[in-house]
Design an enzyme around this catalytic site. Structure first.
Site, PDB file in Angstrom:
ATOM      1  N   LYS A  98     -23.166  -6.878 -18.192  1.00  0.00           N
ATOM      2  CA  LYS A  98     -24.155  -5.885 -17.725  1.00  0.00           C
ATOM      3  C   LYS A  98     -24.329  -4.788 -18.776  1.00  0.00           C
ATOM      4  O   LYS A  98     -25.441  -4.375 -19.082  1.00  0.00           O
ATOM      5  CB  LYS A  98     -23.711  -5.272 -16.395  1.00  0.00           C
ATOM      6  CG  LYS A  98     -23.667  -6.269 -15.242  1.00  0.00           C
ATOM      7  CD  LYS A  98     -23.328  -5.628 -13.921  1.00  0.00           C
ATOM      8  CE  LYS A  98     -21.907  -5.172 -13.813  1.00  0.00           C
ATOM      9  NZ  LYS A  98     -20.894  -6.225 -13.832  1.00  0.00           N
ATOM     10  N   CYS A 187     -18.503   2.755  -0.202  1.00  0.00           N
ATOM     11  CA  CYS A 187     -17.609   2.025  -1.110  1.00  0.00           C
ATOM     12  C   CYS A 187     -16.252   2.661  -1.320  1.00  0.00           C
ATOM     13  O   CYS A 187     -15.295   1.941  -1.631  1.00  0.00           O
ATOM     14  CB  CYS A 187     -18.289   1.729  -2.444  1.00  0.00           C
ATOM     15  SG  CYS A 187     -18.785   3.142  -3.389  1.00  0.00           S
ATOM     16  N   MET A 188     -16.103   3.991  -1.190  1.00  0.00           N
ATOM     17  CA  MET A 188     -14.791   4.554  -1.514  1.00  0.00           C
ATOM     18  C   MET A 188     -14.256   5.565  -0.522  1.00  0.00           C
ATOM     19  O   MET A 188     -13.224   6.185  -0.786  1.00  0.00           O
ATOM     20  CB  MET A 188     -14.794   5.158  -2.927  1.00  0.00           C
ATOM     21  CG  MET A 188     -15.957   5.992  -3.371  1.00  0.00           C
ATOM     22  SD  MET A 188     -16.752   7.174  -2.289  1.00  0.00           S
ATOM     23  CE  MET A 188     -15.585   8.369  -1.878  1.00  0.00           C
ATOM     24  N   MET A 354     -13.096  -2.678  -2.866  1.00  0.00           N
ATOM     25  CA  MET A 354     -13.810  -2.752  -1.582  1.00  0.00           C
ATOM     26  C   MET A 354     -13.132  -3.626  -0.531  1.00  0.00           C
ATOM     27  O   MET A 354     -13.319  -3.397   0.654  1.00  0.00           O
ATOM     28  CB  MET A 354     -15.232  -3.248  -1.790  1.00  0.00           C
ATOM     29  CG  MET A 354     -16.034  -2.486  -2.813  1.00  0.00           C
ATOM     30  SD  MET A 354     -15.776  -0.727  -2.710  1.00  0.00           S
ATOM     31  CE  MET A 354     -16.248  -0.280  -4.353  1.00  0.00           C
ATOM     32  N   GLY A 391     -16.565   1.812  -7.439  1.00  0.00           N
ATOM     33  CA  GLY A 391     -17.653   0.892  -7.712  1.00  0.00           C
ATOM     34  C   GLY A 391     -18.792   1.452  -8.543  1.00  0.00           C
ATOM     35  O   GLY A 391     -19.388   0.748  -9.358  1.00  0.00           O
ATOM     36  N   GLN A 392     -19.104   2.724  -8.356  1.00  0.00           N
ATOM     37  CA  GLN A 392     -20.299   3.280  -8.997  1.00  0.00           C
ATOM     38  C   GLN A 392     -19.919   4.250 -10.117  1.00  0.00           C
ATOM     39  O   GLN A 392     -18.832   4.820 -10.105  1.00  0.00           O
ATOM     40  CB  GLN A 392     -21.148   4.007  -7.959  1.00  0.00           C
ATOM     41  CG  GLN A 392     -21.700   3.074  -6.889  1.00  0.00           C
ATOM     42  CD  GLN A 392     -22.615   3.821  -5.943  1.00  0.00           C
ATOM     43  OE1 GLN A 392     -23.799   3.953  -6.195  1.00  0.00           O
ATOM     44  NE2 GLN A 392     -22.064   4.323  -4.866  1.00  0.00           N
TER      45      GLN A 392
END
Ligand code: SF4
Length: 768
Positions: A98, A187-188, A354, A391-392
């Protein structure tokens, strides 16, 4: 039963990865981008060819995941010609597929270039003045008629810190509502509640470099091979240099991470708190605990009050390996073996994401993961740490740290705490009583409030809840009942279909700002391109809204640097203190980890450790200073296992679980528009175990209907041994499949994080 991987198996799976890496490295220090698929290789060749003709290399941060890789952006004639991993950054030049496709990100099709207003059912081009005038009028009207809690902000771990901070301040101290939440809740949130209840402060105590020292890696609910690839590469490098290193993977699926681990524990979905409690049972019953560390640094709690160690040992009696192995799906012998490895390794690093957080017992699981490190003393030394991966790219720095969540205020403060509200009112220079004492709506409940009309106008920024929320059909309909405003970079997301106003936003290096990745490291991304058409940064949009709503005296910082300077000043009144992280330092250095109180401070790699963390008292060795009410000790909890509300039954006999794949990020709004990445993954399919497929009469390539109590989805099936018997998997990047329509609408009662990982479903082969 565990699956043990032999060295031969793993080597057989890797040569293509490494020959690719070797070639790239030989071609002149190019970041060791690692990936699968011919598209990857093609993309990388392009990068190599263009390297000879670059005008300038510029330090930046990858736009995608929470690994937060440093990258070098090569500009040529005002365009991004190349991106490579930054060899001087924490990722040491390694990036994933990515990241290697970032040049294409700057040229994706379908960019929004003009504000749009819905007229007669259609989104029509409008001027900024017309669009923002309408947004401000609708928000003002709602606030006047129904009060400040009738409006909301739903943000993202992909906004810059300056943007999330400004939104939080505008809504909480200006509009006076705590209805500020966002996709990091999805997500967190359980990692946050786990860290806060254990250590008194959020965020991982360790750092990525711990992977260079650990001898036991305990990965649970994390497919790091695909989702945090440079970190998993670091783990594999550790194993190559130190063959005694053991990698344990706990996951219902035999993912790539499981394949490349030494021990795979394929737990039944929703049961893994049994594993952690059982490991704790073994640790105490075999005398594997670090009693000196416990005596000095640990207290025990039943969730209501402090108890003694005997109470924990008594609580654990019902979790003997032989008592839990059947429900857990892992043998007692494997539980005992892994407990021993965890406790007795010279240094154990747990990594999770997750699979642990997106659970109705997410907070409890996080508590127990932290707790295992505390009872074994596997913390505070190089390689010994409980590490929640995120995740982000800016969920940590931008949202957790700024407190841009409905229950939170900056730097770990809470809306419900009167002292914390008072502190923030003083810092923000607003009258006492300005900040509401009522926590706002968390993500799921915000959309429920949109559904029943309690929230009448909402600004959704830099995220796509229409695809990312569970029970997606319900919450898509909810957005249609509200005055929904969306700021986004590309056209036609699921969310925009319900929007009344759509605002075109700048993307990645079309604006400047700071992101804080998963190890408390703030890093700077410079502006290198102009945004297309009329697109603006989200900070400009928020500043414009603030002025139109009459909060121009509150939101005085309107450039990224001015906001950052205000934010680091705010942090100086807290134990997050990063006043020393200036824009000037960020421009030169490869990010800095907080705490970092002064401009000559090097940053803090390991928190709570004397001599490293500036807040630890001399002579204590370690100090969990966030727990000042508990003598600065960390808490280990007695956390009972409760089965998920989603139990399989005759009607819904399989478990559905969802996740990511290597080439795609989040709901695919960006990555799935990059041709090479789309080509590498195609459309998302359902992965079934071949035995399940046979029993269901499903052949690879058949269309199947996957149905839960919450909705049904039709997609193509494929068979793979990756899926454990009884488990079906779908990736959530693909809007065409939109798997979240079938995902259960349950959440953890403490963190309010939805349980994406456990949904009971039926599967039916489609005949037509
Ligand atoms: S997507 Fe994540 S792992 Fe890949 S290069 Fe970007 S930050 Fe690194």
């Amino acid at each position: 039963m565990s699956t043990e991987n032999s060295r031969d198996d793993k080597d057989a799976q890797t040569p293509s990865d490494f020959s690719r890496r070797e070639v790239l490295l030989t071609l002149g220090g190019l970041g060791a981008a690692v990936g699968g698929g011919a598209a990857t290789w093609g993309g990388l060749e392009l990068m190599v060819n263009s390297r000879q003709t670059i005008d300038s290399w510029n330090k930046a941060v990858c736009r995608f995941c929470g690994t937060g890789c440093g990258v070098m952006v090569g500009m040529k004639d005002g365009r991004v010609a190349d991106v490579r991993g930054d060899e001087l950054a924490h990722n040491k030049g390694v990036i994933c597929i990515k990241g290697s496709m970032l040049p294409e990100l700057t040229r994706i099709k379908g960019r929004l270039t003009s504000p749009k207003i819905r007229k007669a059912g259609k989104l029509m081009d409008a001027s900024w003045d017309e669009a923002m005038g309408l947004v401000a009028a609708k928000f003002s009207e709602s606030i006047q008629q129904f009060g400040p809690d009738s409006v909301a902000f739903y943000g993202s771990g992909q906004l810059f810190t300056e943007e999330s901070y400004t939104a939080n301040k505008l809504f909480k101290a200006g509009i006076r509502t705590n209805n500020v939440d966002g996709n990091p809740r999805l997500c967190m949130a359980s990692a946050t509640t786990g860290y806060v209840s254990t250590f008194g402060k959020d965020e991982p105590p360790g750092c990525y470099a711990d992977a260079d020292h650990a001898q036991c890696f305990f990965l649970m609910g994390s497919n790091a091979y695909e989702c945090h690839q440079p970190i998993f590469e670091r783990i594999r490098q550790r194993k190559r240099l130190n063959p005694d290193t053991v990698i344990v993977c706990v996951d219902p699926r035999r993912t790539k991470t499981a394949e490349h681990s030494d021990i795979h524990l394929p737990v039944i979905p929703g049961t893994d708190l049994l594993l952690l409690n059982s490991m704790a049972f073994v640790i105490f019953s075999e005398g594997l605990q670090d009693q000196r560390f416990i005596d000095k640094h640990v207290l025990f709690s039943n969730g209501e009050h402090i108890v003694d160690q005997a109470a924990l040992v008594q609580f654990l009696q019902s979790y003997a390996p032989e008592s839990v192995e059947h429900e857990l799906g892992v043998s007692a012998a494997d539980i005992r073996r892994v407990a021993y490895l965890f406790a007795k390794s010279p240094a154990t690093m747990s990594l999770w994401t997750m699979g642990v957080n997106q659970r109705t017992q997410g907070t409890f699981l996080n508590n127990m993961l932290n707790g295992l490190h505390l009872i074994t003393g596997q913390i505070g030394r190089p390689g010994a740490t409980p590490f929640s991966l995120t995740g982000q790219p800016n969920a940590c720095g931008g949202v957790r740290d700024t407190g841009a969540l409905s229950h939170a205020l900056p730097n770990g403060r809470l809306v419900a705490n009167p002292q914390h509200r008072l502190e923030m009112e003083k810092i923000w220079n607003v009258p006492e009583g300005t900040i509401s004492d009522k926590p706002g709506f968390d993500a799921v409940n915000l959309f429920r409030a949109m559904e029943d009309g309690r929230v009448k106008a909402a600004l959704i920024m830099c995220t796509n809840p229409g695809a990312s929320l569970p029970a997606a059909a319900r919450y898509n309909a909810a957005m249609g009942k509200c005055f929904t405003v969306v700021s986004d970079v590309v056209e036609d997301s699921e969310t925009q279909r319900h929007a009344q106003v759509v605002l075109p936003a700048a993307l990645w290096i079309e604006k400047e700002g700071v992101t804080g990745q998963g190890e408390r490291r703030y890093q700077f991304t410079p502006k290198l391109l102009d945004p297309p058409g009329q697109a603006r940064s989200d900070l400009q949009i928020l500043a414009d809204l603030a002025v139109r709503l009459g909060h121009d005296k509150l939101i005085t910082a309107r450039t990224p640097q001015a906001v950052w300077d205000e934010w680091r000043e705010v942090s100086s009144h807290s134990l997050y203190n990063f006043k020393g992280i200036t824009y000037e330092r960020l421009a030169k250095e490869r990010g800095l980890q907080w705490p970092c109180p002064t401009e000559d401070h090097p940053g803090t790699a390991r928190r709570y450790v004397e001599g490293v963390d500036p807040f630890v008292t001399k002579g204590t060795g370690m100090e969990f200073y966030g727990n000042y009410n508990y003598d600065k000790k960390a808490l280990v909890y007695l956390r009972p296992y409760v089965p998920s509300p989603e139990k399989t039954s005759a009607e819904y006999p399989l478990y559905l679980t969802t996740g990511r794949v290597l080439e795609q990020f989040h709901t695919g709004t960006l990555t799935d528009r990059i041709a090479e990445l789309h080509q590498a993954t195609g459309n998302a399919m359902f992965d079934l175990n071949p035995q399940d497929a046979r029993m269901l009469g499903v052949n690879p390539g058949d269309y199947i209907e996957v149905k839960s109590k919450y909705g049904s989805v039709i997609g193509k099936a494929r068979t793979t041994e990756v899926s454990r018997l009884g488990v079906i998997f779908a990736a959530f990047y693909d809007a065409k499949l939109l798997i979240n329509r079938a995902v259960a609408d349950n959440y953890d009662p403490t963190s309010k994080q939805p349980e994406y990982k456990v949904t009971a479903v039926s599967v039916k082969r489609m005949t037509a």
